[in-house]
Design a protein around this motif. Structure first.
Motif, PDB file in Angstrom:
ATOM      1  N   ASP A   1     116.439  89.663 -80.394  1.00 37.30           N
ATOM      2  CA  ASP A   1     115.415  88.628 -80.540  1.00 37.30           C
ATOM      3  C   ASP A   1     114.559  88.450 -79.292  1.00 37.30           C
ATOM      4  OD1 ASP A   1     115.920  88.098 -83.151  1.00 37.30           O
ATOM      5  OD2 ASP A   1     117.060  86.249 -82.825  1.00 37.30           O
ATOM      6  N   SER A   2     114.999  89.029 -78.163  1.00 38.38           N
ATOM      7  CA  SER A   2     114.190  88.984 -76.941  1.00 38.38           C
ATOM      8  C   SER A   2     113.389  90.251 -76.741  1.00 38.38           C
ATOM      9  CB  SER A   2     115.102  88.749 -75.724  1.00 38.38           C
ATOM     10  OG  SER A   2     115.794  87.526 -75.832  1.00 38.38           O
ATOM     11  N   LEU A   3     113.351  91.098 -77.770  1.00 41.30           N
ATOM     12  CA  LEU A   3     112.614  92.369 -77.780  1.00 41.30           C
ATOM     13  C   LEU A   3     113.190  93.399 -76.811  1.00 41.30           C
ATOM     14  CD1 LEU A   3     108.883  91.269 -78.190  1.00 41.30           C
ATOM     15  CD2 LEU A   3     110.636  91.662 -79.926  1.00 41.30           C
ATOM     16  N   ASN A   4     114.469  93.251 -76.484  1.00 40.29           N
ATOM     17  CA  ASN A   4     115.157  94.296 -75.731  1.00 40.29           C
ATOM     18  C   ASN A   4     115.581  95.391 -76.698  1.00 40.29           C
ATOM     19  OD1 ASN A   4     115.211  92.885 -73.146  1.00 40.29           O
ATOM     20  ND2 ASN A   4     116.651  91.491 -74.137  1.00 40.29           N
ATOM     21  N   ILE A   5     115.429  96.645 -76.278  1.00 40.07           N
ATOM     22  CA  ILE A   5     115.821  97.763 -77.137  1.00 40.07           C
ATOM     23  C   ILE A   5     117.317  97.992 -76.978  1.00 40.07           C
ATOM     24  CG2 ILE A   5     115.518 100.231 -77.571  1.00 40.07           C
ATOM     25  CD1 ILE A   5     112.609  99.861 -76.587  1.00 40.07           C
ATOM     26  N   LYS A   6     118.024  97.975 -78.110  1.00 37.65           N
ATOM     27  CA  LYS A   6     119.474  98.061 -78.128  1.00 37.65           C
ATOM     28  C   LYS A   6     119.928  99.259 -78.965  1.00 37.65           C
ATOM     29  CE  LYS A   6     120.320  94.217 -75.857  1.00 37.65           C
ATOM     30  NZ  LYS A   6     121.009  94.206 -74.553  1.00 37.65           N
ATOM     31  N   PRO A   7     121.159  99.733 -78.742  1.00 45.42           N
ATOM     32  CA  PRO A   7     121.683 100.812 -79.582  1.00 45.42           C
ATOM     33  C   PRO A   7     121.765 100.385 -81.039  1.00 45.42           C
ATOM     34  CG  PRO A   7     123.035 100.513 -77.614  1.00 45.42           C
ATOM     35  CD  PRO A   7     122.099  99.343 -77.679  1.00 45.42           C
ATOM     36  N   ASP A   8     121.624 101.340 -81.931  1.00 44.98           N
ATOM     37  CA  ASP A   8     121.871 101.112 -83.354  1.00 44.98           C
ATOM     38  C   ASP A   8     122.724 102.283 -83.830  1.00 44.98           C
ATOM     39  OD1 ASP A   8     121.901 100.047 -85.864  1.00 44.98           O
ATOM     40  OD2 ASP A   8     119.742  99.841 -86.061  1.00 44.98           O
ATOM     41  N   ILE A   9     122.170 103.208 -84.594  1.00 44.57           N
ATOM     42  CA  ILE A   9     122.959 104.387 -84.961  1.00 44.57           C
ATOM     43  C   ILE A   9     123.175 105.262 -83.724  1.00 44.57           C
ATOM     44  CG2 ILE A   9     123.043 106.461 -86.397  1.00 44.57           C
ATOM     45  CD1 ILE A   9     121.503 104.947 -88.532  1.00 44.57           C
ATOM     46  N   ALA A  10     122.230 105.251 -82.807  1.00 40.84           N
ATOM     47  CA  ALA A  10     122.439 105.916 -81.512  1.00 40.84           C
ATOM     48  C   ALA A  10     123.208 104.963 -80.608  1.00 40.84           C
ATOM     49  CB  ALA A  10     121.103 106.294 -80.880  1.00 40.84           C
TER      50      ALA A  10
END
Length: 536
Positions: free
Chosen positions: A70-79
């Motif tokens: 929600d703070s627009l930080n890019i986080k892991p998902d499938i990677a």
């Protein structure tokens, strides 16, 4: 017959969640999240998730390599992790090994299978396939190649450094899809999607009802190790009238309303932007910055001479009170745009813009008239009915500084076409960020992006701007790049090809029994952590 069967199916599904006997122990309503869409969902295929209603639904059903918090930080998902080469051109992603596609007969007796790197090769190739004609193709415009190194490693090579690239991969266009669905003759993925997200497709009766169910195979867990999502289902209706949708919410038949429409803004909010007393004890209001800059644009190579003169453009910028406009026409929902085009919430925000200065505005108008002999400059602004109240307010304020502005009201589609093709010299527009980087806004002023082929609708051209803009692609240090963004925004502010009106706010209204919804500057709807308490 088919419509009757569909209706019965929908009714049966909701009987799973709602007890007709009134037995509280069997009431499952608190596990179903309900909201209304006033606009149609065009497709459930993420490659076509171009409009907000489709993006919201696809965000529940599909996932990709990376995601935004929600703070627009890019986080892991499938990677689960990634590495970027020193030159900023090679991205190497290492994938999780516990991600499964939604169950389907397409996968044979096992009903599902794990996601591998080759699935991302297939999914991104779909975006590039001219026969697919996906509107999301543009997110790969800086990509040279991509390939699966092995089942768990996926690599992307760019043709030039583009620091905002990871942000592009958070868009739903970059979601992973199974090749089996497109290889089976006659399978309609648009209406029968298979993804990897927290919810899976159940029923879609276009323009009537869309139902998603909990994905029991979803891989994410909360901080306590509990499986997500908490909800059992998401039910979406499609009442086209926003006021009707709000009334359904007010009656407790919906759990959520997004945005502040003129049809009900005064009903729910005071002029200062607070909840009206009658809603305060049963409604939660969530607000936050929204990466949307509302603005007026000038076509600098258009037919009207007056707006080609910087003095007139600057006078119009100085000649109205943005704070007053927000308070009385937006019930406080917005921030006066006195800091350029880059909105609050993005790195690069904060250049010195235009404050309300009617004396300065009159001085600029008088200077223009004296030098040109044009004592009644022709200025016409094109807008749609949705923004007529703002436009008429501006018209009145600008008359006070010695400028007569005519208002031309157009249907939204006609206005969009006129802006793109240069048939209007002064127009109302807005820019909602596609990805969380200020470059997205500055691209509106890069000379190689002239419309209709690009988003530079004003046809602004400035050599120093172009030089600095191109320089940002070579800088991988975020702070250094954001300082140049401020310089670029300052150039735009000085030359005034636009009038930045306000930076929008996202607003959400929920029942008091809803928690975990949150809000983010892209106004993306994420339901995997939402809970509903049982009503007393």
């Amino acid at each position: 017959m088919k419509s009757i069967i569909t209706y019965i199916s929908i009714c049966c599904l909701f009987l799973l969640f709602t007890s007709c006997s009134g037995d509280k122990s069997q009431n499952r309503d608190h596990l179903v999240f309900r909201y209304n869409e006033n606009a149609a969902v065009n497709s459930l295929d993420p490659a076509f998730s171009r409009i907000r209603p489709s993006i919201w639904v696809c965000n529940q059903m599909f996932t990709g390599l990376v995601q935004l918090d929600d703070s627009l930080n890019i986080k892991p998902d499938i990677a689960k992790k990634w590495e970027i080469s020193p030159d900023g051109k090679t991205y190497t992603f290492t994938l999780r090994n516990d991600v499964y596609f939604h169950k389907s007969d397409l996968f044979g007796s096992d009903s599902t299978r794990t996601v591998t790197a080759s699935d991302f090769t297939y999914s991104l190739n779909r975006l590039l396939d001219e026969n697919v004609a996906a509107p999301g193709r543009w997110i790969l415009q800086n990509v040279e190649t991509f390939h699966a190194v092995n089942d768990s490693v996926f690599q992307i090579q760019l043709n030039k450094t583009f620091p905002a690239f990871l942000g592009l991969l958070t868009m739903k266009y970059a979601s992973v899809v199974p090749h089996e669905a497109f290889e089976k003759q006659g399978y309609d993925f648009r209406a029968n999607p298979i993804g990897t997200g927290p919810f899976q497709f159940k029923i879609w009766e276009e323009n009537v009802k869309l139902v998603l169910r909990k994905n029991p195979l979803y891989y994410e867990k909360d901080e306590q190790g509990n499986s997500l999502p908490y909800l059992e289902a998401v039910a979406i209706t499609f009442l086209p009238d926003k006021q009707s949708g709000f009334l359904q919410f007010a009656q407790g038949k919906l759990d959520f309303v997004s945005g502040l429409d003129p049809s009900y803004k005064d009903e729910i909010l005071t002029p200062k932007g607070q909840l009206q007393p009658k809603y305060a004890d049963r409604v939660n209001m969530i607000t936050g910055p929204y990466l949307n800059t509302e603005y007026m644009g000038f076509r600098l190579d258009g037919p009207d001479d007056a707006v080609k003169d910087k003095r007139i453009r600057q006078a119009l910028n100085y000649g109205f009170d943005r704070a007053k406009m927000i308070m009385y026409l937006r019930n406080g929902m917005g921030t006066p745009a006195v800091n350029g085009m880059i909105p609050t919430g993005l790195g690069g925000y904060g250049c010195e813009g235009y404050d309300y200065n009617p004396a300065k505005a009159k001085e600029l108008v008088a200077s223009y008239k004296a030098d040109t002999g044009d004592n009644n400059p022709k200025i016409q602004i094109s807008t749609s009915a949705s923004y007529l109240d703002i436009t008429e307010y501006l018209q009145r304020e600008w008359q006070k500084i010695g400028l007569n502005v005519e208002v031309d009201v157009n249907p939204p589609s006609t206005l969009t076409q006129a802006i793109s093709t240069g048939k209007t010299s002064f127009f109302k527009a807005s820019w909602i960020a596609d990805y969380p980087d200020a470059e997205n806004y500055l691209s509106l002023f890069y000379s190689k992006n002239f419309s209709p082929g690009g988003p530079n609708y004003t046809h602004f051209k400035n050599e120093e701007f172009d030089r600095l803009y191109e320089q940002t692609f070579l800088i991988t240090d975020d702070k250094e790049r954001q300082e140049i963004y401020k310089q670029l925004d300052a150039i735009v502010t000085e030359e005034a090809p636009v009038i930045a009106l306000f930076y929008d706010k996202a607003s959400r209204f929920t029942g008091k029994n809803v928690s975990g919804l949150g809000i983010n500057p892209l106004n993306l709807l994420t339901l995997k952590k939402v809970k509903k308490a049982e009503k007393e």
